[in-house]
Design an enzyme around this catalytic site. Structure first.
Site, PDB file in Angstrom:
ATOM      1  N   ASP A   1      13.008  70.038  11.517  1.00  0.00           N
ATOM      2  CA  ASP A   1      14.386  70.522  11.734  1.00  0.00           C
ATOM      3  C   ASP A   1      15.314  69.547  12.470  1.00  0.00           C
ATOM      4  O   ASP A   1      16.069  69.975  13.362  1.00  0.00           O
ATOM      5  CB  ASP A   1      14.362  71.858  12.487  1.00  0.00           C
ATOM      6  CG  ASP A   1      13.644  72.970  11.723  1.00  0.00           C
ATOM      7  OD1 ASP A   1      13.123  72.696  10.634  1.00  0.00           O
ATOM      8  OD2 ASP A   1      13.597  74.101  12.234  1.00  0.00           O
TER       9      ASP A   1
ATOM     10  N   ASP B   1      15.430  74.113   8.469  1.00  0.00           N
ATOM     11  CA  ASP B   1      15.821  75.504   8.680  1.00  0.00           C
ATOM     12  C   ASP B   1      16.927  75.780   7.660  1.00  0.00           C
ATOM     13  O   ASP B   1      17.902  75.024   7.583  1.00  0.00           O
ATOM     14  CB  ASP B   1      16.335  75.641  10.127  1.00  0.00           C
ATOM     15  CG  ASP B   1      16.056  76.994  10.741  1.00  0.00           C
ATOM     16  OD1 ASP B   1      15.004  77.604  10.429  1.00  0.00           O
ATOM     17  OD2 ASP B   1      16.887  77.452  11.557  1.00  0.00           O
TER      18      ASP B   1
ATOM     19  N   HIS C   1      18.864  78.991   6.213  1.00  0.00           N
ATOM     20  CA  HIS C   1      19.119  80.429   6.219  1.00  0.00           C
ATOM     21  C   HIS C   1      20.234  80.849   5.252  1.00  0.00           C
ATOM     22  O   HIS C   1      21.266  80.162   5.176  1.00  0.00           O
ATOM     23  CB  HIS C   1      19.553  80.875   7.619  1.00  0.00           C
ATOM     24  CG  HIS C   1      18.540  80.650   8.692  1.00  0.00           C
ATOM     25  ND1 HIS C   1      17.254  81.140   8.622  1.00  0.00           N
ATOM     26  CD2 HIS C   1      18.625  80.015   9.895  1.00  0.00           C
ATOM     27  CE1 HIS C   1      16.610  80.805   9.726  1.00  0.00           C
ATOM     28  NE2 HIS C   1      17.406  80.114  10.514  1.00  0.00           N
TER      29      HIS C   1
ATOM     30  N   HIS D   1      23.533  79.506  12.279  1.00  0.00           N
ATOM     31  CA  HIS D   1      23.132  78.095  12.230  1.00  0.00           C
ATOM     32  C   HIS D   1      22.388  77.803  10.934  1.00  0.00           C
ATOM     33  O   HIS D   1      21.789  78.702  10.342  1.00  0.00           O
ATOM     34  CB  HIS D   1      22.229  77.748  13.430  1.00  0.00           C
ATOM     35  CG  HIS D   1      20.917  78.478  13.391  1.00  0.00           C
ATOM     36  ND1 HIS D   1      20.768  79.762  13.845  1.00  0.00           N
ATOM     37  CD2 HIS D   1      19.692  78.108  12.924  1.00  0.00           C
ATOM     38  CE1 HIS D   1      19.515  80.151  13.663  1.00  0.00           C
ATOM     39  NE2 HIS D   1      18.837  79.167  13.099  1.00  0.00           N
TER      40      HIS D   1
ATOM     41  N   LYS E   1      12.653  76.667   5.194  1.00  0.00           N
ATOM     42  CA  LYS E   1      12.124  77.905   5.774  1.00  0.00           C
ATOM     43  C   LYS E   1      13.263  78.748   6.321  1.00  0.00           C
ATOM     44  O   LYS E   1      14.362  78.243   6.546  1.00  0.00           O
ATOM     45  CB  LYS E   1      11.132  77.579   6.886  1.00  0.00           C
ATOM     46  CG  LYS E   1      11.779  76.795   8.012  1.00  0.00           C
ATOM     47  CD  LYS E   1      10.771  76.282   8.997  1.00  0.00           C
ATOM     48  CE  LYS E   1      11.448  75.515  10.106  1.00  0.00           C
ATOM     49  NZ  LYS E   1      12.415  76.298  10.885  1.00  0.00           N
TER      50      LYS E   1
ATOM     51  N   CYS F   1      10.571  75.943  16.811  1.00  0.00           N
ATOM     52  CA  CYS F   1      10.005  75.546  15.517  1.00  0.00           C
ATOM     53  C   CYS F   1       8.884  74.514  15.645  1.00  0.00           C
ATOM     54  O   CYS F   1       7.904  74.574  14.910  1.00  0.00           O
ATOM     55  CB  CYS F   1      11.108  75.077  14.589  1.00  0.00           C
ATOM     56  SG  CYS F   1      12.156  76.481  14.120  1.00  0.00           S
TER      57      CYS F   1
HETATM   58  C1  VGL Z   1      14.981  76.929  15.503  1.00  0.00           C
HETATM   59  C2  VGL Z   1      15.915  78.716  16.563  1.00  0.00           C
HETATM   60  C3  VGL Z   1      16.305  79.265  15.370  1.00  0.00           C
HETATM   61  C4  VGL Z   1      14.254  75.629  15.618  1.00  0.00           C
HETATM   62  C5  VGL Z   1      15.359  77.458  14.290  1.00  0.00           C
HETATM   63  O1  VGL Z   1      14.347  74.792  14.695  1.00  0.00           O
HETATM   64  O2  VGL Z   1      13.574  75.423  16.640  1.00  0.00           O
HETATM   65  N1  VGL Z   1      15.254  77.580  16.639  1.00  0.00           N
HETATM   66  N2  VGL Z   1      16.019  78.626  14.236  1.00  0.00           N
HETATM   67 ZN    ZN Z   2      16.886  79.288  12.433  1.00  0.00          ZN
END
Ligand code: VGL
Ligand code: ZN
Length: 203
Positions: free
Chosen positions: A8, A46, A48, A81, A106, A151
Site C-alpha cells: 500500500d 488498497d 475500495h 481513502h 484488496k 496492513c
Molecule cells: C490501511 C487503514 C485503512 C493500510 C488501509 O494500508 O494500512 N489502513 N485501509
Molecule cells: Zn483501506
C-alpha cells in the site's frame, strides 16, 4: 526464492493524502534501493469502492475513529481513502514499480475491510497472493510499506500463518499510530507471532 511484498505505498497513505501516514514517503527510497536483493517483487493496493463500509462518511452519525460492527466484525472507521481509479489510490510517483511482477488489490468488497494482502478481515475473500507466491516457489517473504500497525502487520501475520518465513523490514515501514505506541505494539505482535524484524542494511 525470496519475495519482497510492498504494501500500500499509495498517495492516500503518504503526506498530503486522505489517510496520511507520518513520514510515509520516507520509506520509498529505501524500498527502491533494496528491490535488487529479491527474486520476486509484488505489491498490494488498497482498492475500495466508494460505498465501502470502512468509510465514516458512509454511516450516519459516525466519525473517523469511531468503531462499528461491520458484518459482525469490529471495524474502526476511516476517512474516505484509496477509492478505485482515484489519484489517491495510485502508487506514489517516486516508488519504482517497474520490477513489480503482480499487484494484488484488496478492500474491494464494501461489506468487509481487508488489511492483509492475503485475506479479508473475516478471513474469507482470498486475494490469491498466497497461491501465487507458492506457485513461484517463494519460501521467504520480506514485508515493507504502509501502514505498520494495519496492513503491514496483518500481511505479516497472515504470511506466517500461510507458512512463509516472514521478515518485517522495520526501516521500510511507518505506522498510522491511531493511539500512541501502536507502532511498538505492532512490532511486538509480529515478533510474538514468529516474524523476524530486520533493517534494510542487513539485507
Ligand atoms: C490501511 C487503514 C485503512 C493500510 C488501509 O494500508 O494500512 N489502513 N485501509
Ligand atoms: Zn483501506
Amino acid at each position: 526464492m525470496k519475495a519482497l511484498l510492498i504494501v500500500d505505498v499509495q498517495n492516500d497513505f503518504t503526506p498530503g493524502g486522505a489517510l496520511a501516514v507520518n513520514e510515509g514517503d520516507q520509506i520509498i527510497p529505501i524500498i527502491n534501493k533494496i528491490q535488487g536483493k529479491f527474486d520476486l517483487i509484488v505489491a498490494t493496493q488498497d482498492w475500495h469502492p466508494e460505498n465501502h463500509g470502512s468509510f465514516a462518511a458512509n454511516h450516519t452519525d459516525k466519525k473517523v475513529g469511531d468503531f462499528i460492527q461491520l458484518n459482525g466484525v469490529m471495524q474502526i472507521l476511516w476517512p474516505v481513502h484509496c477509492v478505485q481509479e482515484s489519484s489517491g489510490a495510485e502508487f506514489h510517483k517516486d516508488l519504482n514499480t517497474s520490477q513489480v511482477a503482480k499487484v494484488f488489490q484488496k478492500g474491494t468488497n464494501p461489506l468487509v475491510d481487508s488489511y492483509s494482502g492475503f485475506f479479508d478481515n473475516n478471513k474469507n475473500g482470498d486475494t490469491g497472493l498466497s497461491d501465487y507466491l507458492k506457485s513461484e516457489g517463494v519460501r521467504e517473504i520480506y514485508v515493507c510499506g504502509l501502514a505498520a500497525d494495519y496492513c503491514v502487520k496483518f500481511t505479516v501475520l497472515d504470511g506466517i500463518d500461510e507458512g512463509f518465513k516472514t521478515y518485517l523490514i522495520q526501516d521500510a515501514t511507518r505506522a498510522v499510530n491511531v493511539k500512541e505506541g501502536d507502532f511498538e505494539k505492532a512490532l511486538e505482535e509480529m515478533e510474538d507471532h514468529g516474524a523476524f524484524l530486520i533493517n534494510s542494511k542487513e539485507l
